[in-house]
Design a protein around this motif. Structure first.
Motif, PDB file in Angstrom:
ATOM      1  N   MET A 191       4.664  28.565  13.554  1.00 19.24           N
ATOM      2  CA  MET A 191       3.344  28.779  12.962  1.00 19.24           C
ATOM      3  C   MET A 191       2.311  29.185  14.019  1.00 19.24           C
ATOM      4  SD  MET A 191       3.165  25.834  10.030  1.00 19.24           S
ATOM      5  CE  MET A 191       1.499  26.252   9.588  1.00 19.24           C
ATOM      6  N   LYS A 192       2.701  30.086  14.881  1.00 23.10           N
ATOM      7  CA  LYS A 192       1.761  30.599  15.877  1.00 23.10           C
ATOM      8  C   LYS A 192       0.681  31.411  15.171  1.00 23.10           C
ATOM      9  CE  LYS A 192       3.717  29.072  19.606  1.00 23.10           C
ATOM     10  NZ  LYS A 192       3.116  28.121  20.474  1.00 23.10           N
ATOM     11  N   GLU A 193      -0.222  31.958  15.924  1.00 19.27           N
ATOM     12  CA  GLU A 193      -1.414  32.586  15.367  1.00 19.27           C
ATOM     13  C   GLU A 193      -1.134  33.663  14.324  1.00 19.27           C
ATOM     14  OE1 GLU A 193      -3.445  33.901  18.815  1.00 19.27           O
ATOM     15  OE2 GLU A 193      -4.140  31.900  19.326  1.00 19.27           O
ATOM     16  N   ASN A 194      -0.201  34.531  14.584  1.00 19.80           N
ATOM     17  CA  ASN A 194       0.058  35.659  13.681  1.00 19.80           C
ATOM     18  C   ASN A 194       1.358  35.495  12.909  1.00 19.80           C
ATOM     19  OD1 ASN A 194      -2.264  37.069  14.289  1.00 19.80           O
ATOM     20  ND2 ASN A 194      -1.337  38.090  16.033  1.00 19.80           N
ATOM     21  N   PHE A 195       1.721  34.280  12.543  1.00 15.96           N
ATOM     22  CA  PHE A 195       2.996  34.096  11.860  1.00 15.96           C
ATOM     23  C   PHE A 195       3.018  34.777  10.498  1.00 15.96           C
ATOM     24  CE2 PHE A 195       0.792  30.622   9.839  1.00 15.96           C
ATOM     25  CZ  PHE A 195       1.404  30.488   8.604  1.00 15.96           C
ATOM     26  N   SER A 196       1.893  34.788   9.786  1.00 16.63           N
ATOM     27  CA  SER A 196       1.898  35.432   8.467  1.00 16.63           C
ATOM     28  C   SER A 196       2.014  36.949   8.610  1.00 16.63           C
ATOM     29  CB  SER A 196       0.664  35.053   7.654  1.00 16.63           C
ATOM     30  OG  SER A 196      -0.502  35.519   8.276  1.00 16.63           O
ATOM     31  N   CYS A 197       1.420  37.508   9.628  1.00 16.57           N
ATOM     32  CA  CYS A 197       1.540  38.959   9.881  1.00 16.57           C
ATOM     33  C   CYS A 197       2.985  39.309  10.247  1.00 16.57           C
ATOM     34  CB  CYS A 197       0.583  39.360  10.992  1.00 16.57           C
ATOM     35  SG  CYS A 197       0.544  41.115  11.326  1.00 16.57           S
ATOM     36  N   ALA A 198       3.605  38.479  11.083  1.00 15.84           N
ATOM     37  CA  ALA A 198       5.008  38.708  11.452  1.00 15.84           C
ATOM     38  C   ALA A 198       5.912  38.596  10.231  1.00 15.84           C
ATOM     39  CB  ALA A 198       5.438  37.713  12.523  1.00 15.84           C
ATOM     40  N   ALA A 199       5.629  37.630   9.362  1.00 17.37           N
ATOM     41  CA  ALA A 199       6.437  37.460   8.152  1.00 17.37           C
ATOM     42  C   ALA A 199       6.270  38.643   7.206  1.00 17.37           C
ATOM     43  CB  ALA A 199       6.062  36.157   7.446  1.00 17.37           C
ATOM     44  N   LYS A 200       5.051  39.140   7.064  1.00 19.01           N
ATOM     45  CA  LYS A 200       4.827  40.294   6.186  1.00 19.01           C
ATOM     46  C   LYS A 200       5.512  41.550   6.722  1.00 19.01           C
ATOM     47  CE  LYS A 200       0.289  39.584   5.743  1.00 19.01           C
ATOM     48  NZ  LYS A 200      -1.100  39.737   5.291  1.00 19.01           N
ATOM     49  N   LYS A 201       5.477  41.736   8.039  1.00 15.84           N
ATOM     50  CA  LYS A 201       6.186  42.881   8.633  1.00 15.84           C
ATOM     51  C   LYS A 201       7.689  42.755   8.372  1.00 15.84           C
ATOM     52  CE  LYS A 201       2.966  43.813  12.380  1.00 15.84           C
ATOM     53  NZ  LYS A 201       2.752  43.707  13.830  1.00 15.84           N
ATOM     54  N   TYR A 202       8.201  41.535   8.535  1.00 20.96           N
ATOM     55  CA  TYR A 202       9.623  41.304   8.285  1.00 20.96           C
ATOM     56  C   TYR A 202       9.972  41.630   6.835  1.00 20.96           C
ATOM     57  CZ  TYR A 202      14.026  39.017   7.431  1.00 20.96           C
ATOM     58  OH  TYR A 202      15.314  38.769   7.044  1.00 20.96           O
ATOM     59  N   ILE A 203       9.135  41.214   5.910  1.00 21.44           N
ATOM     60  CA  ILE A 203       9.401  41.446   4.488  1.00 21.44           C
ATOM     61  C   ILE A 203       9.427  42.948   4.194  1.00 21.44           C
ATOM     62  CG2 ILE A 203       8.434  41.162   2.172  1.00 21.44           C
ATOM     63  CD1 ILE A 203       7.469  38.362   3.189  1.00 21.44           C
ATOM     64  N   ILE A 204       8.515  43.690   4.776  1.00 24.18           N
ATOM     65  CA  ILE A 204       8.494  45.145   4.558  1.00 24.18           C
ATOM     66  C   ILE A 204       9.754  45.780   5.148  1.00 24.18           C
ATOM     67  CG2 ILE A 204       7.307  47.286   5.203  1.00 24.18           C
ATOM     68  CD1 ILE A 204       4.671  45.653   4.991  1.00 24.18           C
ATOM     69  N   ILE A 205      10.099  45.409   6.379  1.00 28.44           N
ATOM     70  CA  ILE A 205      11.299  45.965   7.011  1.00 28.44           C
ATOM     71  C   ILE A 205      12.545  45.555   6.240  1.00 28.44           C
ATOM     72  CG2 ILE A 205      12.744  45.819   9.090  1.00 28.44           C
ATOM     73  CD1 ILE A 205      10.069  45.721  10.677  1.00 28.44           C
ATOM     74  N   ARG A 206      12.597  44.299   5.793  1.00 31.89           N
ATOM     75  CA  ARG A 206      13.735  43.808   5.013  1.00 31.89           C
ATOM     76  C   ARG A 206      13.884  44.601   3.722  1.00 31.89           C
ATOM     77  NH1 ARG A 206      14.874  41.096   0.563  1.00 31.89           N
ATOM     78  NH2 ARG A 206      16.571  39.612   0.575  1.00 31.89           N
ATOM     79  N   THR A 207      12.776  44.879   3.057  1.00 32.62           N
ATOM     80  CA  THR A 207      12.818  45.628   1.804  1.00 32.62           C
ATOM     81  C   THR A 207      13.348  47.035   2.037  1.00 32.62           C
ATOM     82  OG1 THR A 207      10.946  44.340   0.971  1.00 32.62           O
ATOM     83  CG2 THR A 207      11.448  46.404  -0.166  1.00 32.62           C
ATOM     84  N   LEU A 208      12.806  47.724   3.034  1.00 29.57           N
ATOM     85  CA  LEU A 208      13.274  49.081   3.329  1.00 29.57           C
ATOM     86  C   LEU A 208      14.743  49.086   3.737  1.00 29.57           C
ATOM     87  CD1 LEU A 208      10.186  50.436   5.296  1.00 29.57           C
ATOM     88  CD2 LEU A 208      10.855  50.976   2.940  1.00 29.57           C
ATOM     89  N   TYR A 209      15.131  48.149   4.588  1.00 29.74           N
ATOM     90  CA  TYR A 209      16.523  48.041   5.045  1.00 29.74           C
ATOM     91  C   TYR A 209      17.468  47.788   3.866  1.00 29.74           C
ATOM     92  CZ  TYR A 209      20.571  45.920   7.356  1.00 29.74           C
ATOM     93  OH  TYR A 209      21.846  45.610   7.762  1.00 29.74           O
ATOM     94  N   SER A 210      17.096  46.844   3.013  1.00 29.42           N
ATOM     95  CA  SER A 210      17.962  46.492   1.883  1.00 29.42           C
ATOM     96  C   SER A 210      18.067  47.623   0.869  1.00 29.42           C
ATOM     97  CB  SER A 210      17.445  45.227   1.199  1.00 29.42           C
ATOM     98  OG  SER A 210      17.476  44.135   2.079  1.00 29.42           O
ATOM     99  N   VAL A 211      16.942  48.243   0.535  1.00 26.82           N
ATOM    100  CA  VAL A 211      16.959  49.323  -0.457  1.00 26.82           C
ATOM    101  C   VAL A 211      17.764  50.517   0.065  1.00 26.82           C
ATOM    102  CG1 VAL A 211      15.500  51.030  -1.631  1.00 26.82           C
ATOM    103  CG2 VAL A 211      14.855  48.621  -1.661  1.00 26.82           C
ATOM    104  N   LEU A 212      17.533  50.901   1.312  1.00 33.44           N
ATOM    105  CA  LEU A 212      18.287  52.032   1.876  1.00 33.44           C
ATOM    106  C   LEU A 212      19.787  51.749   1.914  1.00 33.44           C
ATOM    107  CD1 LEU A 212      15.991  53.231   4.771  1.00 33.44           C
ATOM    108  CD2 LEU A 212      16.752  54.572   2.821  1.00 33.44           C
ATOM    109  N   ASN A 213      20.155  50.564   2.383  1.00 31.36           N
ATOM    110  CA  ASN A 213      21.568  50.217   2.426  1.00 31.36           C
ATOM    111  C   ASN A 213      22.175  50.169   1.034  1.00 31.36           C
ATOM    112  OD1 ASN A 213      22.457  49.871   5.171  1.00 31.36           O
ATOM    113  ND2 ASN A 213      20.990  48.203   5.282  1.00 31.36           N
ATOM    114  N   TYR A 214      21.445  49.592   0.092  1.00 29.82           N
ATOM    115  CA  TYR A 214      21.989  49.503  -1.254  1.00 29.82           C
ATOM    116  C   TYR A 214      22.155  50.887  -1.873  1.00 29.82           C
ATOM    117  CZ  TYR A 214      23.378  47.905  -5.719  1.00 29.82           C
ATOM    118  OH  TYR A 214      24.116  47.706  -6.853  1.00 29.82           O
ATOM    119  N   LEU A 215      21.211  51.785  -1.640  1.00 32.02           N
ATOM    120  CA  LEU A 215      21.334  53.133  -2.185  1.00 32.02           C
ATOM    121  C   LEU A 215      22.518  53.876  -1.566  1.00 32.02           C
ATOM    122  CD1 LEU A 215      17.600  54.229  -2.484  1.00 32.02           C
ATOM    123  CD2 LEU A 215      19.172  53.618  -4.336  1.00 32.02           C
ATOM    124  N   ILE A 216      22.728  53.713  -0.267  1.00 33.13           N
ATOM    125  CA  ILE A 216      23.896  54.336   0.379  1.00 33.13           C
ATOM    126  C   ILE A 216      25.181  53.843  -0.282  1.00 33.13           C
ATOM    127  CG2 ILE A 216      25.260  54.363   2.513  1.00 33.13           C
ATOM    128  CD1 ILE A 216      22.566  54.355   4.039  1.00 33.13           C
TER     129      ILE A 216
END
Length: 168
Positions: A76-101
Protein backbone atom coordinates in the motif's frame (compact mmCIF):
# COMPACT_ATOMS: atom_id res chain seq x y z
CA UNK A 1 -2.34 4.22 30.96
CA UNK A 2 -4.45 6.00 28.42
CA UNK A 3 -8.04 6.47 29.62
CA UNK A 4 -9.32 7.47 26.19
CA UNK A 5 -12.08 5.22 24.88
CA UNK A 6 -11.43 3.65 21.49
CA UNK A 7 -13.89 1.86 19.33
CA UNK A 8 -12.89 -1.74 18.43
CA UNK A 9 -12.40 -0.98 14.74
CA UNK A 10 -9.92 1.80 15.55
CA UNK A 11 -7.35 -0.80 16.52
CA UNK A 12 -7.41 -2.32 13.05
CA UNK A 13 -5.39 0.16 11.06
CA UNK A 14 -4.10 -2.54 8.73
CA UNK A 15 -7.48 -3.77 7.43
CA UNK A 16 -6.94 -4.65 3.75
CA UNK A 17 -10.01 -6.82 3.00
CA UNK A 18 -10.67 -6.32 -0.72
CA UNK A 19 -7.02 -5.62 -1.45
CA UNK A 20 -6.13 -9.08 -0.13
CA UNK A 21 -8.91 -10.55 -2.29
CA UNK A 22 -7.49 -8.73 -5.33
CA UNK A 23 -4.00 -10.03 -4.58
CA UNK A 24 -5.22 -13.60 -4.09
CA UNK A 25 -7.22 -13.45 -7.31
CA UNK A 26 -4.40 -12.11 -9.47
CA UNK A 27 -1.82 -14.46 -7.96
CA UNK A 28 -4.16 -17.45 -8.21
CA UNK A 29 -5.77 -16.84 -11.59
CA UNK A 30 -3.44 -14.80 -13.78
CA UNK A 31 -0.32 -17.02 -13.72
CA UNK A 32 -2.44 -20.09 -14.54
CA UNK A 33 -4.30 -18.18 -17.24
CA UNK A 34 -1.01 -16.94 -18.70
CA UNK A 35 0.42 -20.47 -18.83
CA UNK A 36 -2.82 -21.73 -20.36
CA UNK A 37 -2.71 -19.05 -23.04
CA UNK A 38 0.92 -19.84 -23.86
CA UNK A 39 0.33 -23.60 -24.07
CA UNK A 40 -2.76 -23.22 -26.27
CA UNK A 41 -0.98 -20.77 -28.54
CA UNK A 42 1.92 -23.19 -28.75
CA UNK A 43 -0.53 -25.97 -29.62
CA UNK A 44 -1.94 -24.03 -32.57
CA UNK A 45 1.12 -22.07 -33.67
CA UNK A 46 3.98 -24.28 -32.48
CA UNK A 47 4.93 -25.11 -36.03
CA UNK A 48 6.68 -21.71 -36.02
CA UNK A 49 9.33 -22.30 -33.31
CA UNK A 50 10.09 -18.65 -32.57
CA UNK A 51 6.40 -17.93 -31.89
CA UNK A 52 6.14 -20.85 -29.49
CA UNK A 53 9.08 -19.60 -27.46
CA UNK A 54 7.86 -15.99 -27.69
CA UNK A 55 4.45 -16.87 -26.21
CA UNK A 56 6.09 -18.55 -23.20
CA UNK A 57 8.55 -15.67 -22.70
CA UNK A 58 5.75 -13.09 -22.78
CA UNK A 59 3.73 -15.26 -20.40
CA UNK A 60 6.68 -15.44 -18.01
CA UNK A 61 7.15 -11.67 -18.13
CA UNK A 62 3.45 -11.20 -17.40
CA UNK A 63 3.68 -13.57 -14.41
CA UNK A 64 6.60 -11.52 -13.03
CA UNK A 65 4.60 -8.33 -13.55
CA UNK A 66 1.68 -9.92 -11.68
CA UNK A 67 3.92 -10.71 -8.71
CA UNK A 68 5.36 -7.18 -8.75
CA UNK A 69 1.86 -5.66 -8.76
CA UNK A 70 0.73 -7.92 -5.91
CA UNK A 71 3.69 -6.78 -3.79
CA UNK A 72 3.06 -3.08 -4.54
CA UNK A 73 -0.63 -3.37 -3.71
CA UNK A 74 0.04 -5.36 -0.52
CA UNK A 75 2.51 -2.77 0.76
CA UNK A 76 0.00 0.00 0.00
CA UNK A 77 2.71 2.46 -0.96
CA UNK A 78 1.77 5.90 -2.24
CA UNK A 79 0.76 4.97 -5.78
CA UNK A 80 -0.58 1.46 -5.21
CA UNK A 81 -3.97 2.26 -6.76
CA UNK A 82 -2.30 3.72 -9.86
CA UNK A 83 -0.09 0.62 -10.16
CA UNK A 84 -3.14 -1.62 -9.78
CA UNK A 85 -5.08 0.28 -12.44
CA UNK A 86 -2.15 0.05 -14.87
CA UNK A 87 -1.96 -3.67 -14.17
CA UNK A 88 -5.69 -4.08 -14.83
CA UNK A 89 -5.41 -2.28 -18.18
CA UNK A 90 -2.37 -4.33 -19.23
CA UNK A 91 -4.04 -7.53 -18.00
CA UNK A 92 -7.16 -6.76 -20.03
CA UNK A 93 -5.22 -6.07 -23.23
CA UNK A 94 -3.00 -9.13 -22.69
CA UNK A 95 -5.95 -11.43 -22.00
CA UNK A 96 -8.13 -10.18 -24.85
CA UNK A 97 -5.31 -10.37 -27.41
CA UNK A 98 -4.30 -13.85 -26.31
CA UNK A 99 -7.87 -15.06 -26.28
CA UNK A 100 -8.53 -13.70 -29.76
CA UNK A 101 -5.38 -15.40 -31.11
CA UNK A 102 -6.56 -18.70 -29.63
CA UNK A 103 -10.16 -18.23 -30.79
CA UNK A 104 -9.24 -17.56 -34.41
CA UNK A 105 -6.88 -20.53 -34.44
CA UNK A 106 -9.61 -22.75 -33.01
CA UNK A 107 -11.91 -21.59 -35.82
CA UNK A 108 -9.30 -22.55 -38.42
CA UNK A 109 -8.31 -25.91 -36.97
CA UNK A 110 -11.40 -27.41 -35.35
CA UNK A 111 -14.96 -28.11 -36.42
CA UNK A 112 -17.13 -26.62 -33.68
CA UNK A 113 -20.51 -26.75 -35.45
CA UNK A 114 -22.41 -29.99 -35.88
CA UNK A 115 -24.68 -32.53 -34.22
CA UNK A 116 -22.33 -34.32 -31.83
CA UNK A 117 -22.17 -33.66 -28.09
CA UNK A 118 -18.93 -31.68 -28.41
CA UNK A 119 -20.25 -29.32 -31.08
CA UNK A 120 -22.55 -26.30 -31.20
CA UNK A 121 -25.85 -26.37 -33.08
CA UNK A 122 -25.27 -23.09 -34.92
CA UNK A 123 -22.61 -20.50 -35.65
CA UNK A 124 -24.38 -17.96 -33.42
CA UNK A 125 -24.35 -20.28 -30.40
CA UNK A 126 -20.71 -21.04 -31.05
CA UNK A 127 -19.81 -17.33 -31.15
CA UNK A 128 -21.67 -16.69 -27.89
CA UNK A 129 -20.17 -19.70 -26.09
CA UNK A 130 -16.63 -19.47 -27.39
CA UNK A 131 -16.11 -15.72 -27.86
CA UNK A 132 -18.68 -13.47 -26.18
CA UNK A 133 -18.90 -15.16 -22.76
CA UNK A 134 -15.12 -15.40 -22.15
CA UNK A 135 -14.57 -11.82 -23.32
CA UNK A 136 -17.39 -10.61 -21.06
CA UNK A 137 -15.74 -12.38 -18.13
CA UNK A 138 -12.37 -10.74 -18.87
CA UNK A 139 -13.92 -7.29 -19.31
CA UNK A 140 -16.26 -7.48 -16.30
CA UNK A 141 -13.44 -8.63 -13.99
CA UNK A 142 -11.26 -5.78 -15.17
CA UNK A 143 -14.01 -3.17 -15.04
CA UNK A 144 -15.08 -4.12 -11.52
CA UNK A 145 -11.56 -3.89 -10.13
CA UNK A 146 -10.75 -0.72 -12.08
CA UNK A 147 -13.83 0.96 -10.62
CA UNK A 148 -12.85 -0.24 -7.15
CA UNK A 149 -9.37 1.26 -7.42
CA UNK A 150 -10.83 4.47 -8.85
CA UNK A 151 -13.67 5.10 -6.38
CA UNK A 152 -12.66 3.19 -3.24
CA UNK A 153 -12.48 5.18 -0.03
CA UNK A 154 -9.20 3.46 0.86
CA UNK A 155 -7.63 4.45 -2.45
CA UNK A 156 -8.84 8.05 -2.11
CA UNK A 157 -7.44 8.19 1.43
CA UNK A 158 -4.09 6.88 0.21
CA UNK A 159 -4.05 9.53 -2.51
CA UNK A 160 -5.00 12.28 -0.03
CA UNK A 161 -2.29 11.04 2.36
CA UNK A 162 0.24 11.27 -0.48
CA UNK A 163 -0.93 14.79 -1.39
CA UNK A 164 -0.56 15.91 2.24
CA UNK A 165 2.96 14.48 2.33
CA UNK A 166 3.85 16.34 -0.88
CA UNK A 167 2.64 19.67 0.55
CA UNK A 168 4.81 19.41 3.66
Amino acid sequence: MNSEFRKPFEYREDNKGLLILFIIMILGIDPLQSLSFASQEYKYMGHIPILGVLFFVIGGIFILYTIYTAVVVFRMKENFSCAAKKYIIIRTLYSVLNYLIIFFNILKKENLIGNSADQYESFGKMIVGELVVPLLYILSFSLAWYLYFTFSKRCRNAKMHKDMKDKT
